[in-house]
Scaffold this active site. Structure first.
Site, short mmCIF file in Angstrom:
data_model
loop_
_atom_site.label_atom_id
_atom_site.label_comp_id
_atom_site.label_asym_id
_atom_site.label_seq_id
_atom_site.Cartn_x
_atom_site.Cartn_y
_atom_site.Cartn_z
N GLU A 1 1.87 7.22 -2.91
CA GLU A 1 0.95 8.19 -3.52
C GLU A 1 1.64 9.55 -3.69
O GLU A 1 1.32 10.31 -4.59
CB GLU A 1 -0.29 8.33 -2.63
CG GLU A 1 -1.53 8.80 -3.35
CD GLU A 1 -2.79 8.67 -2.50
OE1 GLU A 1 -2.80 9.14 -1.34
OE2 GLU A 1 -3.79 8.11 -3.01
N HIS B 1 9.90 -15.91 6.81
CA HIS B 1 9.44 -17.22 6.35
C HIS B 1 8.54 -17.10 5.12
O HIS B 1 7.80 -18.02 4.81
CB HIS B 1 8.70 -17.93 7.48
CG HIS B 1 9.58 -18.26 8.64
ND1 HIS B 1 10.10 -19.51 8.85
CD2 HIS B 1 10.09 -17.48 9.63
CE1 HIS B 1 10.86 -19.51 9.93
NE2 HIS B 1 10.87 -18.28 10.43
N LYS C 1 -12.01 6.87 -11.06
CA LYS C 1 -13.23 7.36 -10.41
C LYS C 1 -14.28 7.75 -11.44
O LYS C 1 -15.46 7.47 -11.29
CB LYS C 1 -12.91 8.62 -9.58
CG LYS C 1 -12.37 8.36 -8.20
CD LYS C 1 -12.38 9.68 -7.40
CE LYS C 1 -11.34 9.64 -6.30
NZ LYS C 1 -11.17 10.95 -5.65
#
Lengths: 477, 477
Positions: free
Chosen positions: B302, B331, B445
């Site tokens: 960010e 793995h 938003k």
């Protein structure tokens, strides 16, 4: 009603929407154009033929797993008897022996499965010990009553150092606590049907066991006993899970541009190789699907990240699947996805309806800033955030696609996972690499053997010491 | 003994080893050469001057947090009284209001903190509700006795839709269960000291509250009340955490090539921009540090993922921090890191000694393949795997570096986190972007507000409908 009809019902178990991946949405040359989609069609048709031919030859046994009627019955029998005998099931397994069960458990049992009171849970708790951190392993062992615990040791080869170490510890603990004879009742071994040290131990010591079919590697093994046994033990409806997977496999017969597995493979291949986007963010907007992104991360990354093409020429291929969780990571990763390097595609994994309704009351009515929230519900807000984020990305020229389930269900999850496994194998064909091997992990293992003093690996210990650089200029304390 | 001496003891709290990032290890032009390191030195010295000047002007208040003597006292007082009154603490917060507390809790309390019997735990359970999935939120709420629960609502602006929705739900539940007056005793609000709807609610309704200092953004807030209050409530030694952070901030005075924060920033900047490696895998080899990688993922991504340079010119910068956990992800991801695209640097986060010893017994002595494991211990195997993996990567020309702690400790974790926060701000200077803002999250938003019908966002709802593409050719069911 046949399982097939029951599983599918009248609505699609999975929808793939790639409107936000097209040039129409993103601008010319930034997504996929109509002409490019047409030319992809041919490559996908050819990859599908390749898949079907290999499957016919028995080279893709994972594709046939959902049609096996016997394994779910065996797992169900095991689960019915274990339900009375054990309060806890602990999987000792790592990588492909852990990720599938973890993903399905979180999706299909309550998210608080392990902390629910036993009467409400109705099935044993399930722990997956997929690391060897001594603090983490001790934290799992701490809460167990060994006399009421079943340990499911999972390793195909029987040589997995992490799992075998855990098994050695647990076997000794059980022997001390319950006596050597009773200890055996608390061990279930899932391994190769013929070969390896675990199979040998099954033969010599009579442990209960389940087979892992040869030819099914760890990351494709969720629908073998590797996944199905622990999931049945925890109360998951494995029959419906398999029914959904069968539907997905059946749907692979669809024409390329109506075929979700082929399209998922082809679109991501296009974005990675023609649009130079080596990152694929897998972003479920549902806590229950968060671990599906972990499972997918192994499937995609280990299958396609390859040094060599099938013809032996250098490859260095692969798209890096990156896990994110919505809405949480809107507050953590979205800034980078919106404004950072143009090197990713975002795949939303959405759920249209949730299994719980949590209404948002009209609280603090005197506070104008909050008025728009009251009267809604959490699931609605979550989905509006997903849609708003997808639109914001598309408007900013950032490609994204969506995999949508009507809700989280056993059949839907089986459908999703089988679709993604098929898409992974198809992607191998597109990249011209072997999606079923993982040669790159061997060198690190051999160094570890050398450092552990394993017989026959003295040369690796020496090579380690020879290669070790500890130039003090590059070490800062 | 002064906290400083006590925290440091005689050994370094953190060691940075970048031998495997040098051209010496990887080959000419694949890592960093001696000449490049010298020229980096000047850029780092200049970035350090910039940091110090901005700090002096009060523009980097996060750097002064570890020196505040009052906040830890206030949090400690709160925790002492809360310990008797509450069994459970639930943080309602997301992003920077959740990740720091989560990371520290996992590292400094037992990994099974929340499932330990209360008598052994000694402090309240701590849940961090950092998503609004109704199924996940219900699972957290399910296990609570509201009369013994404290909800810590954390939002600096008071406008965070997710947190405010949770708060509205919880406030109503508390009121119904305990009556409106008693409900207030179960709410602690952490928000801006002056502004916003949460502060207004504190004033109007008399909720307990703690301030978030202006100028400290979410991802730099772990050492404000945002992190310290819930951590103190869960029994973390916040004084030692701060003492370690102080030492890290003090150590920032070191010369560039002996300065871990500067070097971490500079080396990663070099690999990202000069070696075209946009990915940075943060890979703790310790379950207790796994969530530090999540916290770092927000901090790094960010802060550096930005569309614009400081001078307003186009940037599109950023390095994608990718979380992995050793040994588990050997793995799952290692195949890609070893053989896939040359687009990543791996940063190991290692622990030299663990707080538990789990010996591996010499079980199954008749099985030759297992003999090398018996007599070792899990922590030793884990670290040999880390070393083996680092060597395998380096031998394959894959750059990696290591951050090493002698063990997981409060002071060590404070040191690590402060170092990484300082390194992030320094990186902003190197990339010439603002590491403290996040303008890219606004558009999504605003679309969400439009979809939720928030007053004043009707235009966004319209823009959404206008932009929505639902071409049936690109939707496959």
């Amino acid at each position: 009603m046949a399982p097939k009809e029951k599983a599918r019902g009248t609505e699609a178990l999975l929808t793939l929407d790639f409107n936000n991946l097209t040039d129409d949405a993103l601008g010319e040359g930034r997504g996929i154009g109509a002409g490019e989609l047409s030319s992809l069609e041919g490559a996908l048709a050819s990859a599908a033929r390749d898949f079907n031919a290999r499957r016919k030859k028995g080279l893709l046994p994972f594709a046939d797993l959902p049609y096996d009627p016997d394994l779910p019955k065996a797992c169900r029998r095991l689960a019915s008897s274990a339900r009375r005998k054990y309060d806890d099931v602990v999987v000792l397994g790592i990588g492909g022996s852990a990720l599938g069960a973890n993903a399905v458990l979180a999706a299909l049992r309550p998210l608080n499965h392990n902390t629910l009171p036993a009467a409400r849970r109705g099935w044993p708790r399930l722990f997956v010990a997929d690391n060897i951190d001594p603090e983490g392993f001790a934290a799992i062992m701490d809460g167990l009553d060994l006399s009421r615990t079943l340990f499911n040791v999972i390793s195909k080869s029987g040589t997995t150092a992490e799992t075998m170490s855990q098994f050695m510890i647990v076997h000794e603990l059980l022997g001390k606590a319950l006596g050597p004879k009773a200890a055996g009742d608390h061990i279930l071994i899932t391994t190769d049907p013929e070969k390896g040290v675990l199979r040998r131990l099954v033969r010599e010591r009579g442990f209960q066991s389940l087979p892992i079919p040869p030819g099914v590697g760890g990351r494709f093994s969720v629908l073998t006993a590797v996944g199905l046994a622990p999931l049945a033990l925890a109360g998951v409806n494995i029959e419906e899970l398999l029914a959904g997977a069968r539907l997905a496999q059946d749907d692979f017969a669809a024409a390329p541009l109506s075929n979700k597995a082929l399209l998922f493979a082809g679109l991501n291949f296009h974005m990675a190789t023609r649009r130079n986007r080596p990152g694929l963010v897998m972003m479920p907007y549902a806590d229950g699907l968060a671990r599906v992104a972990d499972w997918f991360g192994q499937l995609w990354n280990e299958s396609l990240g390859k040094a060599l093409h099938l013809d032996g020429s250098p490859a260095g291929t692969g798209q890096t699947a990156i896990k994110a969780v919505g809405v949480t990571d809107q507050h953590s990763q979205l800034q980078l996805y919106m404004e950072g390097p143009q090197d990713k595609t975002v795949c939303f994994l959405g759920v249209e309806g949730f299994r719980k309704r949590v209404p948002i009351p009209r609280a603090f009515g005197d506070q104008a800033e909050l008025a728009y929230l009251g009267g809604g519900e959490l699931g609605g807000l979550l989905n509006f955030e997903r849609l708003g984020t997808a639109m914001a990305l598309a408007e900013s020229g950032r490609p994204n696609l969506s995999l949508l389930c009507p809700r989280i269900s056993s059949a839907g999850l089986g459908y999703l996972m089988q679709t993604l496994m098929v898409a992974t194998v198809v992607s191998g064909t597109l990249y011209q690499v072997d999606p079923l091997d993982q040669p790159g992990v061997e060198l690190g293992k051999r160094f570890t053997y050398g450092l552990m003093g394993r017989q026959g690996f003295g040369d690796m210990a020496e090579r380690y010491r020879g290669g070790l650089r500890a130039d003090g200029r590059y070490i800062v304390r």
